[in-house]
Design a protein around this motif. Structure first.
Motif, PDB file in Angstrom:
ATOM      1  N   UNK A 160       0.835  -1.206   0.000  1.00 24.71           N
ATOM      2  CA  UNK A 160       0.000   0.000   0.000  1.00 24.71           C
ATOM      3  C   UNK A 160       0.872   1.259   0.000  1.00 24.71           C
ATOM      4  N   UNK A 161       1.933   1.220   0.781  1.00 25.62           N
ATOM      5  CA  UNK A 161       2.854   2.359   0.851  1.00 25.62           C
ATOM      6  C   UNK A 161       3.546   2.569  -0.490  1.00 25.62           C
ATOM      7  N   UNK A 183       3.362   5.945  -3.023  1.00 23.85           N
ATOM      8  CA  UNK A 183       4.532   6.679  -3.512  1.00 23.85           C
ATOM      9  C   UNK A 183       4.529   6.722  -5.045  1.00 23.85           C
ATOM     10  N   UNK A 184       4.208   5.597  -5.660  1.00 25.68           N
ATOM     11  CA  UNK A 184       4.221   5.527  -7.121  1.00 25.68           C
ATOM     12  C   UNK A 184       3.113   6.378  -7.739  1.00 25.68           C
ATOM     13  N   UNK A 185       1.955   6.419  -7.092  1.00 24.72           N
ATOM     14  CA  UNK A 185       0.818   7.160  -7.637  1.00 24.72           C
ATOM     15  C   UNK A 185       0.985   8.666  -7.501  1.00 24.72           C
ATOM     16  N   UNK A 186       1.641   9.113  -6.435  1.00 27.02           N
ATOM     17  CA  UNK A 186       1.682  10.557  -6.159  1.00 27.02           C
ATOM     18  C   UNK A 186       3.071  11.181  -6.345  1.00 27.02           C
ATOM     19  N   UNK A 187       4.114  10.385  -6.299  1.00 26.95           N
ATOM     20  CA  UNK A 187       5.489  10.864  -6.530  1.00 26.95           C
ATOM     21  C   UNK A 187       5.799  12.137  -5.735  1.00 26.95           C
ATOM     22  N   UNK A 188       5.439  12.127  -4.473  1.00 27.80           N
ATOM     23  CA  UNK A 188       5.680  13.317  -3.641  1.00 27.80           C
ATOM     24  C   UNK A 188       6.416  12.978  -2.343  1.00 27.80           C
ATOM     25  N   UNK A 205       9.621  -8.530  -3.271  1.00 24.02           N
ATOM     26  CA  UNK A 205       9.178  -7.511  -2.317  1.00 24.02           C
ATOM     27  C   UNK A 205       8.798  -6.218  -3.032  1.00 24.02           C
ATOM     28  N   UNK A 206       7.879  -5.474  -2.414  1.00 18.05           N
ATOM     29  CA  UNK A 206       7.370  -4.242  -3.031  1.00 18.05           C
ATOM     30  C   UNK A 206       8.461  -3.190  -3.187  1.00 18.05           C
ATOM     31  N   UNK A 207       9.455  -3.204  -2.303  1.00 13.96           N
ATOM     32  CA  UNK A 207      10.489  -2.168  -2.320  1.00 13.96           C
ATOM     33  C   UNK A 207      11.821  -2.684  -2.871  1.00 13.96           C
TER      34      UNK A 207
END
Length: 570
Positions: free
Chosen positions: A183-184, A188-193, A212-214
């Motif tokens: 989810x995290x 990060x990927x959707x908002x890039x902020x 892994x996601x990261x």
């Protein structure tokens, strides 16, 4: 050297200025003190800061993960990064900074992480009135609260980016679980902020596994142990910051460097140990040294016990062996001592290396393994020594004080009220055996490496340190001198050792003259022994080629010294 008188330097005491040095929480220390104490890692810190600033300017994201064992200085770097970002006009204009402290307990989902970030931002930026905005969250169903929390965070940021400083990222990932991590990562990927800078004692599945996601998300920055010169610089900076000129001068003197070199061998480059050690260099502070070390180790012991429980039985045996061995050991030796095959041992060591429990040192075709974390060894050693003199403290006393000084301390009732007599007695007993003096042992090892690979200045410094702690250094001077002469010969294209080709590798003429004089004195000392007592045990430390070189030099050196004496007389 046997022909010189050893200069004694009195040990200074810490006085003047109180300087607060936190063993566990550098974030509690003044930023100016943290800046003063930064050694070795300025390029690393600058690179991380530049990456963050570039992320703000370009819209790209450079995320950094500092990796290193407990006490290596990760929090120090994060604290300084936070300080420099808050002082940057560009960063203040374009970002909000959320500094998540070392232990963020109770964060078991991405929603709770967002709440924790908002709470941290509220403490740093009260003008944003974040607390008022988040109050309605607690009245909503979970799904609605999650969406509103993310919306509040985005609204608070506006067009700014969020820099999140995270300590012990491995613990946070474990609490978040796979779903929270995904989810995290999606946010990060959707908002890039968001720009992340984290720390971890070792790499963990959440960033190292392909699934892994990261995975591949962070720029990994391993933190190296401090080198000897880094330690001298650190202790010198602390002395200057305290306003103690005597201590600063002693640290820079050969005898001070010799003692610090031996302490460096004990601490194995771990900054936390040096921070403790730096505060107890005076006799007046000795009563606090044992409690300070014990408190440090007691605080860390549960962490290392938990890490040991994560290991298989065979891996625990290997770690326990390396704890007791106190050095780097080859696979064959470890396997034999643990009653396992070399193949099994190599496999287990590979896994331990991946988990950052051990590191390998390559020597030729053979690999040697040692513990990554000196604090782990110290914790386990102290637990075994309950009721006995603490070897770490005994070793410190033996290194930092001469035999005469230890005997004086034992006769002083005031000292015995501060330090347990058994520690001083044990240190004095060990100090009476010069063959196992840790200062000379460590210097000899460093000199051996320098003779093989080092430059003349490094060799000269080590020989001066040797002079400060020993009265029998002629052979060491000969070996160092021959090494420097051979390097000079190689540059000059000469085939034979020639005393007229004295080294010209020192910019300072006085140092050059001092080296040449001491080198020749030592060579003549050993030549005398070689001619009159060829079976003398002192000569056994010379390699065959070094003895042969000395024999070839004998006649030339006699003529050279005679000419020098005549020239000086006229």
């Amino acid at each position: 050297m046997s022909t010189s008188t050893r200069a004694k330097t009195s040990i200074p005491t810490l006085t003047q200025k109180t300087l607060y040095l936190s063993h566990f929480t550098p974030s509690l220390m003044a930023p100016e003190t943290l800046e003063t104490m930064l050694v070795q890692r300025e390029p690393l810190l600058t690179r991380c800061l530049d990456n963050v600033i570039e992320s703000l300017r370009t819209g790209s994201s450079h995320h950094t993960l500092f990796v290193g064992p407990r006490g290596i200085g990760k929090t120090h770097l994060i604290s300084l990064l936070h300080h420099r970002l808050t002082k940057s006009k560009e960063a203040n204009a374009k970002t909000l900074i959320a500094w998540m402290r070392e232990e963020e307990w109770g964060v078991t989902s991405f929603f709770e992480l967002v709440l924790r970030i908002l709470r941290t931002l509220d403490a740093s930026y009260p003008q944003l009135e974040i607390d008022e905005r988040t109050s309605p969250l607690y009245e909503l169903p979970l799904k609605e609260a999650e969406k509103l929390a993310e919306s509040i965070l985005l609204d608070v940021l506006g067009r700014k980016r969020l820099i999140v400083l995270l300590e012990n990222l491995d613990d946070l990932f474990e609490q978040l679980g796979d779903q929270g991590q995904k989810a995290w990562r999606a946010f990060i990927q959707n908002h890039n902020n968001m720009v992340l800078v984290g720390t971890t004692p070792s790499l963990f599945a959440g960033v190292s596994l392909h699934k892994s996601a990261f995975y591949g998300f962070f720029d990994i920055e391993p933190l190296k142990e401090l080198e000897f010169e880094d330690v001298v610089s650190l202790l010198g900076k602390i002395a200057v910051e305290r306003g103690d000129a005597n201590l600063a001068a002693f640290i820079d003197a050969p005898e001070g460097r010799a003692r610090i070199r031996a302490v460096h061998h004990l601490a194995e480059g771990n900054p936390r140990i040096y921070i403790i050690f730096a505060q107890f260099l005076s006799r007046e502070a000795l009563d606090e040294l044992v409690p300070a070390f014990m408190h440090t180790l007691d605080e860390l012991t549960p962490y290392y016990q938990a890490r040991m429980k994560e290991l298989s039985g065979q891996q625990r045996k290997i770690v326990e062996y390396l704890v007791n061995y106190r050095g780097a050991a080859p696979v064959k030796q470890i396997a034999k001592s643990c009653f396992i095959t070399q193949q099994t041992c190599s496999s287990q060591l590979k896994q331990l290396k991946e988990k950052r429990y051990v590191r390998s040192i390559e020597q030729g075709r053979e690999s040697y393994y040692e513990l990554c974390e000196p604090l782990m060894r110290l914790c386990m050693e102290v637990k075994k020594q309950r009721g006995e003199p603490i070897s770490l403290f005994v070793d410190f006393l033996r290194i930092w004080y001469t035999t005469t000084e230890l005997a004086t301390l034992l006769r002083n009732p005031a000292t015995l009220r501060l330090v347990e007599k058994r520690h001083l007695e044990r240190a004095l007993t060990l100090a009476c055996d010069p063959s196992s003096d840790p200062k000379t042992v460590v210097i000899e090892k460093a000199l051996e490496i320098a003779i093989q690979n080092g430059g003349p200045i490094q060799i000269f410094q080590l020989l001066e340190e040797f002079d400060s702690v020993s009265n029998n250094t002629s052979v060491a001077w000969v070996r160092g001198s021959i090494s420097v002469l051979r390097a000079t010969m190689k540059r000059a294209g000469q085939a034979r050792l020639d005393p007229k080709t004295l080294p010209k590798d020192f910019e300072d003429a006085s140092i050059q003259e001092k080296f040449n004089r001491k080198a020749l004195d030592a060579i003549f000392d050993v030549l005398r022994i070689l001619r009159t007592e060829p079976g003398n045990r002192t000569l056994l430390t010379l390699a065959r080629e070094e003895r042969k070189g000395l024999e070839n030099l004998a006649d030339q050196l006699d003529k050279y010294r005679l000419k020098t004496a005549v020239r000086t007389a006229t």
